[in-house]
Design a protein around this motif. Structure first.
Motif, mmCIF file in Angstrom:
data_model
loop_
_atom_site.group_PDB
_atom_site.id
_atom_site.type_symbol
_atom_site.label_atom_id
_atom_site.label_comp_id
_atom_site.label_asym_id
_atom_site.label_seq_id
_atom_site.Cartn_x
_atom_site.Cartn_y
_atom_site.Cartn_z
ATOM 1 N N LEU A 31 -0.766 2.168 -21.244
ATOM 2 C CA LEU A 31 -1.561 2.855 -20.214
ATOM 3 C C LEU A 31 -1.326 2.216 -18.854
ATOM 4 N N LEU A 32 -1.326 0.904 -18.821
ATOM 5 C CA LEU A 32 -1.094 0.175 -17.573
ATOM 6 C C LEU A 32 0.310 0.440 -17.034
ATOM 7 N N GLN A 33 1.304 0.478 -17.922
ATOM 8 C CA GLN A 33 2.671 0.774 -17.482
ATOM 9 C C GLN A 33 2.777 2.201 -16.964
ATOM 10 N N ARG A 34 2.073 3.141 -17.620
ATOM 11 C CA ARG A 34 2.059 4.524 -17.124
ATOM 12 C C ARG A 34 1.461 4.589 -15.731
ATOM 13 N N ALA A 35 0.380 3.837 -15.507
ATOM 14 C CA ALA A 35 -0.251 3.810 -14.186
ATOM 15 C C ALA A 35 0.725 3.263 -13.148
ATOM 16 N N VAL A 36 1.412 2.180 -13.475
ATOM 17 C CA VAL A 36 2.402 1.602 -12.556
ATOM 18 C C VAL A 36 3.511 2.618 -12.285
ATOM 19 N N ASP A 37 3.980 3.312 -13.330
ATOM 20 C CA ASP A 37 5.054 4.299 -13.169
ATOM 21 C C ASP A 37 4.633 5.443 -12.255
ATOM 22 N N ILE A 38 3.426 5.944 -12.436
ATOM 23 C CA ILE A 38 2.953 7.070 -11.622
ATOM 24 C C ILE A 38 2.789 6.644 -10.169
ATOM 25 N N ILE A 39 2.190 5.493 -9.952
ATOM 26 C CA ILE A 39 2.018 5.007 -8.575
ATOM 27 C C ILE A 39 3.388 4.762 -7.950
ATOM 28 N N TRP A 40 4.312 4.156 -8.714
ATOM 29 C CA TRP A 40 5.657 3.868 -8.218
ATOM 30 C C TRP A 40 6.377 5.156 -7.813
ATOM 31 N N GLY A 41 6.170 6.213 -8.591
ATOM 32 C CA GLY A 41 6.803 7.493 -8.288
ATOM 33 C C GLY A 41 6.282 8.130 -7.005
ATOM 34 N N ASN A 42 5.125 7.686 -6.537
ATOM 35 C CA ASN A 42 4.530 8.244 -5.326
ATOM 36 C C ASN A 42 4.575 7.291 -4.141
ATOM 37 N N VAL A 43 5.318 6.206 -4.262
ATOM 38 C CA VAL A 43 5.480 5.269 -3.151
ATOM 39 C C VAL A 43 6.346 5.924 -2.075
ATOM 40 N N THR A 44 5.945 5.791 -0.822
ATOM 41 C CA THR A 44 6.785 6.269 0.281
ATOM 42 C C THR A 44 7.480 5.070 0.907
ATOM 43 N N TRP A 45 8.770 5.238 1.172
ATOM 44 C CA TRP A 45 9.582 4.162 1.731
ATOM 45 C C TRP A 45 9.790 4.437 3.210
ATOM 46 N N ILE A 46 9.400 3.495 4.051
ATOM 47 C CA ILE A 46 9.456 3.650 5.500
ATOM 48 C C ILE A 46 10.546 2.737 6.059
#
Length: 150
Positions: A31-46
């Motif tokens: 569950l924790l890895q899924r949370a990290v994966d979802i957040i990582w997929g929505n990171v914006t790179w500036i």
């Protein structure tokens, strides 16, 4: 050393018991890895320009040479809508109490904030963090500690 009244102490406990919680710990880690994966997929790179300098010896004098470098800086999604959507997504298929999902979200953000800080300092590469250890974070309001017993 004097401790201020408004500070608090973070404590972690290992609890001995006879329960088989291996499945629960493995579920929480995924569950924790899924949370990290979802957040990582929505990171914006500036794109951000940084100035780097170094010194060069020129005879008896030292000259300072500078150049600019473009770096990609990650920004984590922090909106309430995103966090609510993340919670709904993580609750799908989760068979334990929902407060563990809230805990996993908090821990996932903590992991990614730590990774971000280390990445900016040049100590990490642009690779998604992975959860390796088996642990569970339990909210402080869900347990009491008195006379050496939890």
């Amino acid at each position: 050393m004097k401790i201020q009244d408004d500070s608090y102490k973070v404590v972690s406990y290992k609890i001995r018991h006879d329960y088989n919680i291996t499945d629960f710990l493995l579920s929480y880690r995924s569950l924790l890895q899924r949370a990290v994966d979802i957040i990582w997929g929505n990171v914006t790179w500036i794109d951000k320009w940084e100035e780097r300098c170094y010194e060069v010896e020129s005879g008896r004098k030292r000259k300072k040479k500078c150049y600019q470098i473009k770096r990609l800086i990650p920004e984590l999604p922090k909106t309430r809508e995103f966090k609510n959507q993340l919670r709904k997504e993580l609750l799908k298929g989760w068979m334990y109490a929902s407060h563990y999902v809230d805990s996993a979200i908090k821990v996932a953000y903590s992991i990614l904030k730590s990774w971000r800080r280390n990445y900016i300092n040049g100590e990490r590469r642009r690779e998604k963090p992975t959860v390796k250890k088996l642990f569970v974070r339990v909210k402080e309001t869900l347990y009491t500690y008195k006379n050496g017993k939890i």
